[in-house]
Design a protein around this motif. Structure first.
Motif, mmCIF file in Angstrom:
data_model
loop_
_atom_site.group_PDB
_atom_site.id
_atom_site.type_symbol
_atom_site.label_atom_id
_atom_site.label_comp_id
_atom_site.label_asym_id
_atom_site.label_seq_id
_atom_site.Cartn_x
_atom_site.Cartn_y
_atom_site.Cartn_z
ATOM 1 N N ARG A 153 0.827 -1.206 0.000
ATOM 2 C CA ARG A 153 0.000 0.000 0.000
ATOM 3 C C ARG A 153 0.867 1.264 0.000
ATOM 4 O O ARG A 153 0.561 2.236 -0.705
ATOM 5 C CB ARG A 153 -0.910 -0.018 1.233
ATOM 6 C CG ARG A 153 -1.675 1.270 1.501
ATOM 7 C CD ARG A 153 -2.873 1.417 0.628
ATOM 8 N NE ARG A 153 -3.569 2.673 0.914
ATOM 9 C CZ ARG A 153 -4.698 3.046 0.359
ATOM 10 N NH1 ARG A 153 -5.294 2.248 -0.513
ATOM 11 N NH2 ARG A 153 -5.270 4.202 0.664
ATOM 12 N N VAL A 154 1.946 1.257 0.765
ATOM 13 C CA VAL A 154 2.852 2.411 0.794
ATOM 14 C C VAL A 154 3.453 2.637 -0.587
ATOM 15 O O VAL A 154 3.526 3.767 -1.075
ATOM 16 C CB VAL A 154 3.956 2.206 1.849
ATOM 17 C CG1 VAL A 154 5.045 3.269 1.696
ATOM 18 C CG2 VAL A 154 3.371 2.274 3.256
ATOM 19 N N TRP A 155 3.903 1.555 -1.238
ATOM 20 C CA TRP A 155 4.462 1.674 -2.601
ATOM 21 C C TRP A 155 3.429 2.253 -3.556
ATOM 22 O O TRP A 155 3.754 3.079 -4.411
ATOM 23 C CB TRP A 155 4.912 0.304 -3.088
ATOM 24 C CG TRP A 155 5.311 0.291 -4.530
ATOM 25 C CD1 TRP A 155 6.534 0.621 -5.057
ATOM 26 C CD2 TRP A 155 4.477 -0.035 -5.651
ATOM 27 N NE1 TRP A 155 6.504 0.498 -6.426
ATOM 28 C CE2 TRP A 155 5.256 0.100 -6.822
ATOM 29 C CE3 TRP A 155 3.148 -0.442 -5.776
ATOM 30 C CZ2 TRP A 155 4.751 -0.147 -8.088
ATOM 31 C CZ3 TRP A 155 2.637 -0.685 -7.046
ATOM 32 C CH2 TRP A 155 3.438 -0.540 -8.175
ATOM 33 N N LYS A 156 2.177 1.849 -3.401
ATOM 34 C CA LYS A 156 1.119 2.298 -4.316
ATOM 35 C C LYS A 156 0.770 3.762 -4.126
ATOM 36 O O LYS A 156 0.497 4.485 -5.098
ATOM 37 C CB LYS A 156 -0.129 1.429 -4.080
ATOM 38 C CG LYS A 156 -1.393 1.894 -4.807
ATOM 39 C CD LYS A 156 -1.313 1.609 -6.280
ATOM 40 C CE LYS A 156 -2.613 2.008 -6.978
ATOM 41 N NZ LYS A 156 -2.871 3.463 -6.961
ATOM 42 N N GLU A 157 0.787 4.257 -2.897
ATOM 43 C CA GLU A 157 0.221 5.572 -2.606
ATOM 44 C C GLU A 157 1.232 6.663 -2.264
ATOM 45 O O GLU A 157 0.845 7.823 -2.153
ATOM 46 C CB GLU A 157 -0.782 5.446 -1.445
ATOM 47 C CG GLU A 157 -1.929 4.485 -1.700
ATOM 48 C CD GLU A 157 -2.857 4.949 -2.808
ATOM 49 O OE1 GLU A 157 -2.848 6.157 -3.128
ATOM 50 O OE2 GLU A 157 -3.582 4.108 -3.359
ATOM 51 N N PHE A 158 2.517 6.326 -2.081
ATOM 52 C CA PHE A 158 3.458 7.362 -1.641
ATOM 53 C C PHE A 158 3.617 8.523 -2.623
ATOM 54 O O PHE A 158 3.981 9.632 -2.199
ATOM 55 C CB PHE A 158 4.844 6.738 -1.359
ATOM 56 C CG PHE A 158 5.725 6.607 -2.559
ATOM 57 C CD1 PHE A 158 6.577 7.640 -2.940
ATOM 58 C CD2 PHE A 158 5.721 5.455 -3.331
ATOM 59 C CE1 PHE A 158 7.395 7.532 -4.050
ATOM 60 C CE2 PHE A 158 6.533 5.327 -4.435
ATOM 61 C CZ PHE A 158 7.376 6.374 -4.802
ATOM 62 N N PRO A 159 3.399 8.354 -3.958
ATOM 63 C CA PRO A 159 3.559 9.502 -4.861
ATOM 64 C C PRO A 159 2.721 10.716 -4.493
ATOM 65 O O PRO A 159 3.129 11.854 -4.752
ATOM 66 C CB PRO A 159 3.152 8.928 -6.222
ATOM 67 C CG PRO A 159 3.490 7.485 -6.131
ATOM 68 C CD PRO A 159 3.153 7.113 -4.719
ATOM 69 N N LEU A 160 1.551 10.505 -3.884
ATOM 70 C CA LEU A 160 0.720 11.650 -3.494
ATOM 71 C C LEU A 160 1.445 12.540 -2.515
ATOM 72 O O LEU A 160 1.547 13.764 -2.724
ATOM 73 C CB LEU A 160 -0.598 11.162 -2.882
ATOM 74 C CG LEU A 160 -1.460 12.254 -2.237
ATOM 75 C CD1 LEU A 160 -1.955 13.225 -3.301
ATOM 76 C CD2 LEU A 160 -2.637 11.643 -1.480
ATOM 77 N N SER A 161 1.958 11.960 -1.426
ATOM 78 C CA SER A 161 2.670 12.778 -0.437
ATOM 79 C C SER A 161 3.955 13.341 -1.031
ATOM 80 O O SER A 161 4.354 14.465 -0.689
ATOM 81 C CB SER A 161 2.971 11.949 0.812
ATOM 82 O OG SER A 161 3.701 10.782 0.492
ATOM 83 N N ALA A 162 4.610 12.593 -1.917
ATOM 84 C CA ALA A 162 5.830 13.097 -2.544
ATOM 85 C C ALA A 162 5.541 14.363 -3.354
ATOM 86 O O ALA A 162 6.303 15.342 -3.291
ATOM 87 C CB ALA A 162 6.446 12.023 -3.442
ATOM 88 N N LEU A 163 4.445 14.373 -4.084
ATOM 89 C CA LEU A 163 4.092 15.547 -4.881
ATOM 90 C C LEU A 163 3.699 16.727 -3.992
ATOM 91 O O LEU A 163 4.048 17.884 -4.283
ATOM 92 C CB LEU A 163 2.939 15.201 -5.825
ATOM 93 C CG LEU A 163 3.270 14.233 -6.965
ATOM 94 C CD1 LEU A 163 2.028 13.926 -7.780
ATOM 95 C CD2 LEU A 163 4.356 14.815 -7.866
ATOM 96 N N ILE A 164 2.966 16.441 -2.914
ATOM 97 C CA ILE A 164 2.574 17.511 -1.982
ATOM 98 C C ILE A 164 3.811 18.161 -1.373
ATOM 99 O O ILE A 164 3.940 19.389 -1.328
ATOM 100 C CB ILE A 164 1.646 16.949 -0.888
ATOM 101 C CG1 ILE A 164 0.304 16.531 -1.477
ATOM 102 C CG2 ILE A 164 1.444 17.987 0.218
ATOM 103 C CD1 ILE A 164 -0.619 15.849 -0.485
ATOM 104 N N PHE A 165 4.742 17.330 -0.896
ATOM 105 C CA PHE A 165 5.946 17.855 -0.256
ATOM 106 C C PHE A 165 6.855 18.547 -1.266
ATOM 107 O O PHE A 165 7.477 19.572 -0.955
ATOM 108 C CB PHE A 165 6.706 16.730 0.446
ATOM 109 C CG PHE A 165 5.947 16.120 1.588
ATOM 110 C CD1 PHE A 165 5.154 16.894 2.407
ATOM 111 C CD2 PHE A 165 6.020 14.754 1.844
ATOM 112 C CE1 PHE A 165 4.444 16.329 3.460
ATOM 113 C CE2 PHE A 165 5.321 14.186 2.888
ATOM 114 C CZ PHE A 165 4.530 14.982 3.700
ATOM 115 N N HIS A 166 6.935 18.000 -2.462
ATOM 116 C CA HIS A 166 7.798 18.620 -3.480
ATOM 117 C C HIS A 166 7.294 20.010 -3.849
ATOM 118 O O HIS A 166 8.091 20.945 -4.014
ATOM 119 C CB HIS A 166 7.852 17.737 -4.726
ATOM 120 C CG HIS A 166 8.712 18.292 -5.821
ATOM 121 N ND1 HIS A 166 10.079 18.451 -5.692
ATOM 122 C CD2 HIS A 166 8.409 18.758 -7.062
ATOM 123 C CE1 HIS A 166 10.578 18.961 -6.789
ATOM 124 N NE2 HIS A 166 9.585 19.166 -7.640
#
Length: 281
Positions: A153-166
């Motif tokens: 689940r972490v592998w599937k969904e981490f891009p969302l937080s990565a984009l927010i933080f970036h």
């Protein structure tokens, strides 16, 4: 805004009201010939006294907490890497979106093949490097099943937080880092005293969204384990699905769904209250 409001009412508010009303009735397809009697809060008292319901609730809490921690940590790490002056950073941004773009069911099936006890890549690597002496049924053990569904689940969904933080990192003035470096502040001091304070609002948004979407998530666990083995990965969403569509007790399932909404609302309000330091109106 009228069309958007109409759609939200149709797909969110109306089903919620129907579920709330249904929770006060003995709506069971197996006994439908006897009618649908009004039973008041009996479904709620039955749910609150059910050991399986509370087991699913506690599993949901660790499932949500582990996902929040994993997605925020991995997302922040990737965002910091993408914020560095690296050639082709646009390509890397596109690549990290791949897991997020993959449908949940497809992602879950992919991880099931990776974890297959006979043909899985994870077992092949683990045996080659001497981590295990023989192939392991990763999804057949309660502890390893809990670990791997979270990793998937972490592998599937981490891009969302990565984009927010970036996006948030782009707003931090470079002068602050330069001034801190001149004053002798190291990498960790600059990170804790400049980066984290500027990311506070983004972290709140990311944690809130991840909590909401993970607490009531269903696809990954259902495809990978169906709540097993032995209920080790049974969360409220899978438990409610079984009650409604395997035992056909829609009234009881509706009461559990309403309780899940209440639990999630309390968690989010408490978290925002602690973060903001004031009551949420």
């Amino acid at each position: 805004m009228s069309p958007t409001i109409a759609v939200m009412v149709l797909i969110i508010i109306v089903p919620l009201i129907i579920g709330l009303v249904m929770s006060f009735f003995n709506y069971n397809l197996l006994t439908l010939h006897r009618g649908i009697p009004f039973i008041g809060f009996s479904n709620y008292s039955k749910a609150l006294g059910d050991e399986n319901f509370w087991m699913a609730f506690w599993n949901t809490l660790w499932w949500t907490a582990a996902n929040v921690a994993g997605q925020v940590a991995l997302g922040l790490s990737i965002a910091l890497l993408l914020n560095q002056p690296v050639k082709g950073v646009g390509i890397y941004k596109a690549l990290i979106l791949i897991p997020w773009a993959v449908p949940s069911a497809v992602a879950a099936l992919s991880w099931m093949w990776l974890l297959h006890p006979e043909f899985g890549l994870v077992n092949d690597i683990a045996v080659r490097f001497g981590l295990v002496s023989e192939p392991v049924a990763w999804l057949g053990s309660p502890f390893t099943a809990q670990v791997w569904v979270v990793i998937a689940r972490v592998w599937k969904e981490f891009p969302l937080s990565a984009l927010i933080f970036h996006a948030a990192l782009q707003t931090i003035p470079k002068d602050l880092y330069e001034a801190a470096e001149v004053d002798g502040a190291g990498v960790w001091k600059r990170f804790w005293n400049i980066t984290i304070p500027y990311l506070k609002a983004s972290i709140v948004v990311a944690i809130t969204l991840i909590t909401i979407w993970t607490f009531n998530s269903f696809n990954m666990i259902w495809v990978m384990t169906k709540g097993g083995p032995g209920g080790a990965t049974e969360i409220l969403a899978t438990s409610i699905y079984k009650t409604a569509f395997q035992r056909y007790n829609f009234g009881f399932a509706s009461s559990q769904s309403i309780l899940m909404v209440i639990f999630l609302s309390v968690i989010i309000i408490f978290y925002l209250y602690k973060v903001e330091g004031k009551k949420i109106d």
